[in-house]
Design a protein around this motif. Sequence first.
Motif, PDB file in Angstrom:
ATOM      1  N   HIS A  20     -17.706 102.822  34.721  1.00  0.00           N
ATOM      2  CA  HIS A  20     -16.556 102.592  35.075  1.00  0.00           C
ATOM      3  C   HIS A  20     -15.594 103.800  34.208  1.00  0.00           C
ATOM      4  CE1 HIS A  20     -17.729  99.138  36.610  1.00  0.00           C
ATOM      5  NE2 HIS A  20     -18.149  98.603  35.615  1.00  0.00           N
ATOM      6  N   ASP A  21     -14.438 104.041  34.666  1.00  0.00           N
ATOM      7  CA  ASP A  21     -13.800 105.170  33.730  1.00  0.00           C
ATOM      8  C   ASP A  21     -12.295 104.555  33.672  1.00  0.00           C
ATOM      9  OD1 ASP A  21     -12.229 105.196  36.196  1.00  0.00           O
ATOM     10  OD2 ASP A  21     -13.246 106.841  36.940  1.00  0.00           O
ATOM     11  N   LEU A  22     -11.472 105.592  33.086  1.00  0.00           N
ATOM     12  CA  LEU A  22     -10.261 105.044  32.591  1.00  0.00           C
ATOM     13  C   LEU A  22      -9.500 104.327  33.674  1.00  0.00           C
ATOM     14  CD1 LEU A  22      -8.897 107.952  30.494  1.00  0.00           C
ATOM     15  CD2 LEU A  22      -9.799 105.747  29.905  1.00  0.00           C
ATOM     16  N   ARG A  23      -9.896 104.415  35.018  1.00  0.00           N
ATOM     17  CA  ARG A  23      -9.015 103.647  36.167  1.00  0.00           C
ATOM     18  C   ARG A  23      -9.217 102.344  35.944  1.00  0.00           C
ATOM     19  NH1 ARG A  23     -11.383 106.721  41.089  1.00  0.00           N
ATOM     20  NH2 ARG A  23     -13.332 106.465  39.670  1.00  0.00           N
ATOM     21  N   VAL A  24     -10.087 101.493  35.408  1.00  0.00           N
ATOM     22  CA  VAL A  24     -10.130 100.267  35.039  1.00  0.00           C
ATOM     23  C   VAL A  24      -8.972  99.769  34.301  1.00  0.00           C
ATOM     24  CG1 VAL A  24     -12.518  99.809  35.860  1.00  0.00           C
ATOM     25  CG2 VAL A  24     -11.934 100.145  33.466  1.00  0.00           C
ATOM     26  N   ASP A  25      -8.770 100.608  32.961  1.00  0.00           N
ATOM     27  CA  ASP A  25      -7.963 100.311  31.920  1.00  0.00           C
ATOM     28  C   ASP A  25      -6.553 100.485  32.618  1.00  0.00           C
ATOM     29  OD1 ASP A  25      -9.900 100.150  30.209  1.00  0.00           O
ATOM     30  OD2 ASP A  25      -9.910 102.357  29.630  1.00  0.00           O
ATOM     31  N   TRP A  26      -6.182 101.548  33.527  1.00  0.00           N
ATOM     32  CA  TRP A  26      -4.990 101.488  34.047  1.00  0.00           C
ATOM     33  C   TRP A  26      -4.616 100.498  35.185  1.00  0.00           C
ATOM     34  CZ3 TRP A  26      -1.177 104.105  32.436  1.00  0.00           C
ATOM     35  CH2 TRP A  26      -1.587 105.545  31.673  1.00  0.00           C
ATOM     36  N   TRP A  27      -5.572  99.999  35.694  1.00  0.00           N
ATOM     37  CA  TRP A  27      -5.672  98.760  36.447  1.00  0.00           C
ATOM     38  C   TRP A  27      -5.071  97.389  35.813  1.00  0.00           C
ATOM     39  CZ3 TRP A  27      -5.949  97.491  41.677  1.00  0.00           C
ATOM     40  CH2 TRP A  27      -6.052  96.002  41.994  1.00  0.00           C
ATOM     41  N   SER A  28      -5.855  97.280  34.559  1.00  0.00           N
ATOM     42  CA  SER A  28      -5.547  96.051  33.776  1.00  0.00           C
ATOM     43  C   SER A  28      -4.047  96.423  33.153  1.00  0.00           C
ATOM     44  CB  SER A  28      -6.555  96.016  32.830  1.00  0.00           C
ATOM     45  OG  SER A  28      -7.640  95.810  33.209  1.00  0.00           O
ATOM     46  N   ALA A  29      -3.700  97.569  32.785  1.00  0.00           N
ATOM     47  CA  ALA A  29      -2.350  98.014  32.476  1.00  0.00           C
ATOM     48  C   ALA A  29      -1.461  97.485  33.347  1.00  0.00           C
ATOM     49  CB  ALA A  29      -2.385  99.088  31.779  1.00  0.00           C
ATOM     50  N   GLY A  30      -1.514  97.742  34.650  1.00  0.00           N
ATOM     51  CA  GLY A  30      -0.693  97.468  35.486  1.00  0.00           C
ATOM     52  C   GLY A  30      -0.684  96.214  35.784  1.00  0.00           C
ATOM     53  N   VAL A  31      -1.671  95.286  35.711  1.00  0.00           N
ATOM     54  CA  VAL A  31      -1.656  93.889  36.084  1.00  0.00           C
ATOM     55  C   VAL A  31      -0.646  93.174  34.859  1.00  0.00           C
ATOM     56  CG1 VAL A  31      -2.844  91.753  35.720  1.00  0.00           C
ATOM     57  CG2 VAL A  31      -3.774  93.590  37.477  1.00  0.00           C
ATOM     58  N   VAL A  32      -1.000  93.538  33.439  1.00  0.00           N
ATOM     59  CA  VAL A  32      -0.176  93.148  32.596  1.00  0.00           C
ATOM     60  C   VAL A  32       1.411  93.611  32.642  1.00  0.00           C
ATOM     61  CG1 VAL A  32       0.502  93.620  29.983  1.00  0.00           C
ATOM     62  CG2 VAL A  32      -2.052  93.478  30.871  1.00  0.00           C
ATOM     63  N   LEU A  33       1.811  94.775  32.923  1.00  0.00           N
ATOM     64  CA  LEU A  33       3.161  94.972  33.311  1.00  0.00           C
ATOM     65  C   LEU A  33       3.652  94.288  34.315  1.00  0.00           C
ATOM     66  CD1 LEU A  33       5.432  97.163  32.866  1.00  0.00           C
ATOM     67  CD2 LEU A  33       4.346  98.710  34.571  1.00  0.00           C
ATOM     68  N   PHE A  34       3.132  94.165  35.686  1.00  0.00           N
ATOM     69  CA  PHE A  34       3.293  93.187  36.630  1.00  0.00           C
ATOM     70  C   PHE A  34       3.709  91.873  36.188  1.00  0.00           C
ATOM     71  CE2 PHE A  34       3.066  90.075  39.860  1.00  0.00           C
ATOM     72  CZ  PHE A  34       3.677  90.901  41.033  1.00  0.00           C
ATOM     73  N   GLU A  35       2.604  91.389  35.138  1.00  0.00           N
ATOM     74  CA  GLU A  35       2.878  89.685  34.750  1.00  0.00           C
ATOM     75  C   GLU A  35       4.200  89.640  33.839  1.00  0.00           C
ATOM     76  OE1 GLU A  35       0.125  86.295  32.976  1.00  0.00           O
ATOM     77  OE2 GLU A  35      -0.565  88.083  33.582  1.00  0.00           O
ATOM     78  N   MET A  36       4.560  90.848  33.063  1.00  0.00           N
ATOM     79  CA  MET A  36       5.512  91.024  31.975  1.00  0.00           C
ATOM     80  C   MET A  36       6.790  90.837  32.819  1.00  0.00           C
ATOM     81  SD  MET A  36       4.196  93.561  29.197  1.00  0.00           S
ATOM     82  CE  MET A  36       5.721  93.911  28.463  1.00  0.00           C
ATOM     83  N   LEU A  37       6.867  91.596  33.889  1.00  0.00           N
ATOM     84  CA  LEU A  37       8.068  91.639  34.705  1.00  0.00           C
ATOM     85  C   LEU A  37       8.273  90.603  35.479  1.00  0.00           C
ATOM     86  CD1 LEU A  37       7.658  95.587  35.782  1.00  0.00           C
ATOM     87  CD2 LEU A  37       9.215  94.528  34.199  1.00  0.00           C
ATOM     88  N   THR A  38       7.172  89.932  36.059  1.00  0.00           N
ATOM     89  CA  THR A  38       7.542  88.860  36.837  1.00  0.00           C
ATOM     90  C   THR A  38       7.360  87.410  36.206  1.00  0.00           C
ATOM     91  OG1 THR A  38       5.147  88.709  37.972  1.00  0.00           O
ATOM     92  CG2 THR A  38       7.134  90.312  38.838  1.00  0.00           C
ATOM     93  N   GLY A  39       6.595  87.361  35.368  1.00  0.00           N
ATOM     94  CA  GLY A  39       5.928  86.040  34.662  1.00  0.00           C
ATOM     95  C   GLY A  39       4.873  85.364  35.427  1.00  0.00           C
ATOM     96  N   ARG A  40       4.309  86.141  36.221  1.00  0.00           N
ATOM     97  CA  ARG A  40       3.046  85.797  36.754  1.00  0.00           C
ATOM     98  C   ARG A  40       2.180  86.673  37.253  1.00  0.00           C
ATOM     99  NH1 ARG A  40       2.836  86.773  42.157  1.00  0.00           N
ATOM    100  NH2 ARG A  40       4.554  87.739  43.281  1.00  0.00           N
ATOM    101  N   PRO A  41       0.852  86.346  37.297  1.00  0.00           N
ATOM    102  CA  PRO A  41      -0.148  87.211  37.650  1.00  0.00           C
ATOM    103  C   PRO A  41       0.112  87.802  39.031  1.00  0.00           C
ATOM    104  CG  PRO A  41      -1.076  85.309  37.449  1.00  0.00           C
ATOM    105  CD  PRO A  41       0.159  85.007  37.068  1.00  0.00           C
ATOM    106  N   PRO A  42      -0.311  89.168  39.492  1.00  0.00           N
ATOM    107  CA  PRO A  42      -0.071  89.685  40.801  1.00  0.00           C
ATOM    108  C   PRO A  42      -1.252  88.830  41.696  1.00  0.00           C
ATOM    109  CG  PRO A  42      -1.273  91.355  39.397  1.00  0.00           C
ATOM    110  CD  PRO A  42      -0.709  90.057  38.599  1.00  0.00           C
ATOM    111  N   PHE A  43      -2.166  88.538  41.181  1.00  0.00           N
ATOM    112  CA  PHE A  43      -3.389  87.814  41.923  1.00  0.00           C
ATOM    113  C   PHE A  43      -3.656  86.494  41.206  1.00  0.00           C
ATOM    114  CE2 PHE A  43      -4.144  92.461  41.717  1.00  0.00           C
ATOM    115  CZ  PHE A  43      -3.911  92.663  43.012  1.00  0.00           C
ATOM    116  N   ALA A  44      -3.422  85.247  42.213  1.00  0.00           N
ATOM    117  CA  ALA A  44      -3.786  84.100  41.549  1.00  0.00           C
ATOM    118  C   ALA A  44      -4.356  83.159  42.749  1.00  0.00           C
ATOM    119  CB  ALA A  44      -2.427  83.158  41.159  1.00  0.00           C
ATOM    120  N   GLY A  45      -5.163  82.277  41.976  1.00  0.00           N
ATOM    121  CA  GLY A  45      -5.821  81.362  42.900  1.00  0.00           C
ATOM    122  C   GLY A  45      -6.559  80.225  42.319  1.00  0.00           C
TER     123      GLY A  45
END
Length: 76
Positions: A20-45
Amino acid sequence: AFCGSPYYLAPEMLVGGGTHDLRVDWWSAGVVLFEMLTGRPPFAGSSADAVYRKILFFSGNVWRLADGDLSSEPDA
């Protein structure tokens, strides 16, 4: 053994491959940003497997869209 939250797991980590490369870190950072802005995770189940399926479905369709391969019609 797997350790971590399924919400932040990048698709590359789900499909395996061992490298794995830095893309996995960017993915996780995007998930954190989404959750900070919306108050919920982008993928829930209701389970980790449900979250994993949503992540893989989303990532597969994003790459198809980027390649111009995704039809606007769901049945096409």
